[in-house]
Motif scaffolding. Structure first.
Motif, PDB file in Angstrom:
ATOM      1  N   GLU A   1       0.631  -1.359   0.020  1.00  0.00           N
ATOM      2  CA  GLU A   1      -0.037   0.056  -0.049  1.00  0.00           C
ATOM      3  C   GLU A   1       0.766   1.041  -0.055  1.00  0.00           C
ATOM      4  O   GLU A   1       0.399   2.436  -0.783  1.00  0.00           O
ATOM      5  CB  GLU A   1      -0.860  -0.020   0.958  1.00  0.00           C
ATOM      6  CG  GLU A   1      -1.899  -1.188   1.379  1.00  0.00           C
ATOM      7  CD  GLU A   1      -2.778  -1.342   0.113  1.00  0.00           C
ATOM      8  OE1 GLU A   1      -2.793  -0.363  -0.759  1.00  0.00           O
ATOM      9  OE2 GLU A   1      -3.644  -2.073   0.117  1.00  0.00           O
ATOM     10  N   SER A   2       1.887   1.117   0.559  1.00  0.00           N
ATOM     11  CA  SER A   2       2.885   2.389   0.588  1.00  0.00           C
ATOM     12  C   SER A   2       3.322   2.565  -0.792  1.00  0.00           C
ATOM     13  O   SER A   2       3.520   3.775  -1.380  1.00  0.00           O
ATOM     14  CB  SER A   2       4.038   2.174   1.599  1.00  0.00           C
ATOM     15  OG  SER A   2       4.947   3.393   1.613  1.00  0.00           O
TER      16      SER A   2
ATOM     17  N   ASN B   1     -10.505   5.637  -0.688  1.00  0.00           N
ATOM     18  CA  ASN B   1      -9.766   4.413  -0.232  1.00  0.00           C
ATOM     19  C   ASN B   1     -10.797   3.316  -0.616  1.00  0.00           C
ATOM     20  O   ASN B   1     -10.662   2.299  -0.135  1.00  0.00           O
ATOM     21  CB  ASN B   1      -9.403   4.229   0.881  1.00  0.00           C
ATOM     22  CG  ASN B   1      -8.006   4.892   1.105  1.00  0.00           C
ATOM     23  OD1 ASN B   1      -6.958   4.519   0.873  1.00  0.00           O
ATOM     24  ND2 ASN B   1      -8.042   6.151   1.824  1.00  0.00           N
TER      25      ASN B   1
ATOM     26  N   ARG C   1      -1.429   4.052   2.303  1.00  0.00           N
ATOM     27  CA  ARG C   1      -1.778   4.664   1.242  1.00  0.00           C
ATOM     28  C   ARG C   1      -1.785   6.149   1.134  1.00  0.00           C
ATOM     29  O   ARG C   1      -0.906   6.631   0.382  1.00  0.00           O
ATOM     30  CB  ARG C   1      -3.306   4.333   0.703  1.00  0.00           C
ATOM     31  CG  ARG C   1      -3.380   2.819   0.366  1.00  0.00           C
ATOM     32  CD  ARG C   1      -4.853   2.509   0.004  1.00  0.00           C
ATOM     33  NE  ARG C   1      -5.087   1.150  -0.264  1.00  0.00           N
ATOM     34  CZ  ARG C   1      -6.363   0.514  -0.539  1.00  0.00           C
ATOM     35  NH1 ARG C   1      -7.438   1.487  -0.472  1.00  0.00           N
ATOM     36  NH2 ARG C   1      -6.361  -0.526  -1.159  1.00  0.00           N
TER      37      ARG C   1
ATOM     38  N   PHE D   1      -8.357   4.466  -4.747  1.00  0.00           N
ATOM     39  CA  PHE D   1      -7.928   3.219  -4.454  1.00  0.00           C
ATOM     40  C   PHE D   1      -9.253   2.135  -4.763  1.00  0.00           C
ATOM     41  O   PHE D   1     -10.062   2.374  -4.079  1.00  0.00           O
ATOM     42  CB  PHE D   1      -7.379   2.880  -3.316  1.00  0.00           C
ATOM     43  CG  PHE D   1      -6.034   3.804  -3.093  1.00  0.00           C
ATOM     44  CD1 PHE D   1      -4.782   3.133  -3.713  1.00  0.00           C
ATOM     45  CD2 PHE D   1      -5.971   4.954  -2.676  1.00  0.00           C
ATOM     46  CE1 PHE D   1      -3.527   4.030  -3.243  1.00  0.00           C
ATOM     47  CE2 PHE D   1      -5.064   5.633  -2.416  1.00  0.00           C
ATOM     48  CZ  PHE D   1      -3.568   5.219  -2.927  1.00  0.00           C
TER      49      PHE D   1
ATOM     50  N   GLN E   1      -5.845  -3.284  -7.004  1.00  0.00           N
ATOM     51  CA  GLN E   1      -5.017  -4.039  -6.189  1.00  0.00           C
ATOM     52  C   GLN E   1      -5.615  -5.687  -6.702  1.00  0.00           C
ATOM     53  O   GLN E   1      -4.913  -6.643  -6.168  1.00  0.00           O
ATOM     54  CB  GLN E   1      -5.147  -3.989  -4.968  1.00  0.00           C
ATOM     55  CG  GLN E   1      -6.502  -4.184  -4.148  1.00  0.00           C
ATOM     56  CD  GLN E   1      -6.284  -4.127  -2.685  1.00  0.00           C
ATOM     57  OE1 GLN E   1      -5.621  -4.953  -2.089  1.00  0.00           O
ATOM     58  NE2 GLN E   1      -7.065  -3.049  -1.861  1.00  0.00           N
TER      59      GLN E   1
ATOM     60  N   ALA F   1       1.723   1.735  -3.552  1.00  0.00           N
ATOM     61  CA  ALA F   1       0.670   2.138  -4.353  1.00  0.00           C
ATOM     62  C   ALA F   1       0.577   3.530  -4.075  1.00  0.00           C
ATOM     63  O   ALA F   1      -0.091   4.550  -5.014  1.00  0.00           O
ATOM     64  CB  ALA F   1      -0.507   1.288  -3.977  1.00  0.00           C
ATOM     65  N   GLY F   2       0.570   4.149  -2.938  1.00  0.00           N
ATOM     66  CA  GLY F   2       0.363   5.545  -2.562  1.00  0.00           C
ATOM     67  C   GLY F   2       1.230   6.406  -3.070  1.00  0.00           C
ATOM     68  O   GLY F   2       0.872   7.501  -3.494  1.00  0.00           O
TER      69      GLY F   2
END
Length: 337
Positions: free
Chosen positions: A159-160, A238, A193, A262, A283, A162-163
């Protein structure tokens, strides 16, 4: 005792078949086993299909949430392929999810797939599962916690990462002021994120915490914030359903803010196609559910460990924009994206 099986002359069969026939004859003569015993033994060695494997999928997903239905569909597809007896349960409350894991341990399942949105709440029940000899794999949430929690494998999105990718994309779109909406306080994946967005986005990033279980309240909160701060030109949510609500909120606030999100569902695919939402980060939840169940089955029947137990198996991020949404739309219509 059954009479020994006749073994054809050695010259009439290949060596591998002569050995197999001889082994069968020895089994019947020396152990008195039946043909059914031999078949069952062979089935066990070939993949363990003589056992009916029970797997529990336990998530923090909200009831009737389209995202989690995709996770469940993927898990069910793998279970059908593998002949697995699958049960699904969820609770967004950490303590409630922990109790579901304890119940699966008491039920003596053969494997557990679990999300670690609130890792601390799951540590004790996961340890209990391991002590009972039940393998546990992670999916969707907890990429920074699965190894320390003692999970066997992990399937999901970093998630990091992706963010940070979203932050870079916002720079490319000349966004100046972003609002990142977190609909579940304490959820490590959502926090990661928005933190990732803030890390790479060169403009201003604000966080807004809302109650994701009350869509009207969420919409009102975003509307109020956009009215208070007309400089916000991008809202990042999100979840697909929250993106649709944010579109409504922007309209009610008279804001020119664009919407990105997301996660994905069929309604969101339509929103990207008609331009109401700029882009979505997929995802691939169907894949997460599928791989989690299949990974447990492969471990049980063949001793495999996806990622070697040291690296996650990544399912995202994948950007869905107007440029590629047509292909995604066909899969969404089939219920797998």
């Amino acid at each position: 005792m059954n009479p020994p099986l006749p073994v054809p002359p050695s010259s009439s069969l290949p060596r591998s078949l002569r050995l197999a026939a001889l082994a069968a004859a020895c089994c019947l003569v020396l152990a008195g086993c039946s043909g059914a015993d031999l078949a069952a033994s062979t089935t066990d060695r070939a993949g363990g299909s003589a056992d009916h494997i029970k797997i529990a999928l336990i998530t923090h997903g909200a009831k009737d949430d389209a995202f989690w239905e995709l996770v469940r569909k993927g898990a069910e597809a793998a279970a059908a392929k593998d002949g697995v007896d699958l049960t699904y349960a969820s609770d967004s409350d950490g303590a409630g999810q922990a109790e579901l894991v304890r119940h699966a341990v008491r039920d003596k399942v053969d494997g557990i797939a679990v999300t670690l949105a609130k890792p601390q709440a799951l540590r004790t029940p996961v340890a209990a599962a391991k002590a009972a000899g039940i393998p546990v794999v992670g999916l969707n949430s907890g990429i920074d916690a699965w190894r320390s929690a003692g999970l066997l494998e992990y399937f999901g999105q970093d998630e990091s990462v992706a963010g940070r990718a979203v932050g870079d994309k916002l720079d490319g779109l000349d966004v100046k002021h972003a609002l990142c909406v977190i609909h579940e306080r304490g959820n490590v994946a959502l926090e990661a994120r928005c933190a990732g967005v803030k890390k790479t986005f060169t403009g201003e990033t604000d966080m807004l915490y809302v109650d994701g279980t009350d869509m009207d309240a969420m919409t009102a909160a975003v509307t109020t914030r956009l009215r208070q701060d007309p400089d916000i030109d991008e809202v990042i949510t999100n979840g697909a359903q929250f993106a649709i609500a944010a579109v409504k909120a922007a309209g009610e606030a008279g804001s020119k803010a664009r919407i990105a999100t997301f996660d994905l569902n069929k309604d969101l695919v339509t929103a990207v196609r008609d331009g109401r939402v700029q882009f979505a980060v997929d995802q691939q939840p169907y894949l997460q559910g599928y791989l989690a169940v299949d990974g447990l089955w492969l471990h049980r029947t063949n001793g495999n460990v996806s990622g070697g137990g040291v690296a996650p198996v990544l399912t995202g991020p994948a950007f869905v924009t107007r440029a590629n949404v047509a292909q995604v739309a066909r899969l969404a219509a089939a219920g797998t994206r």
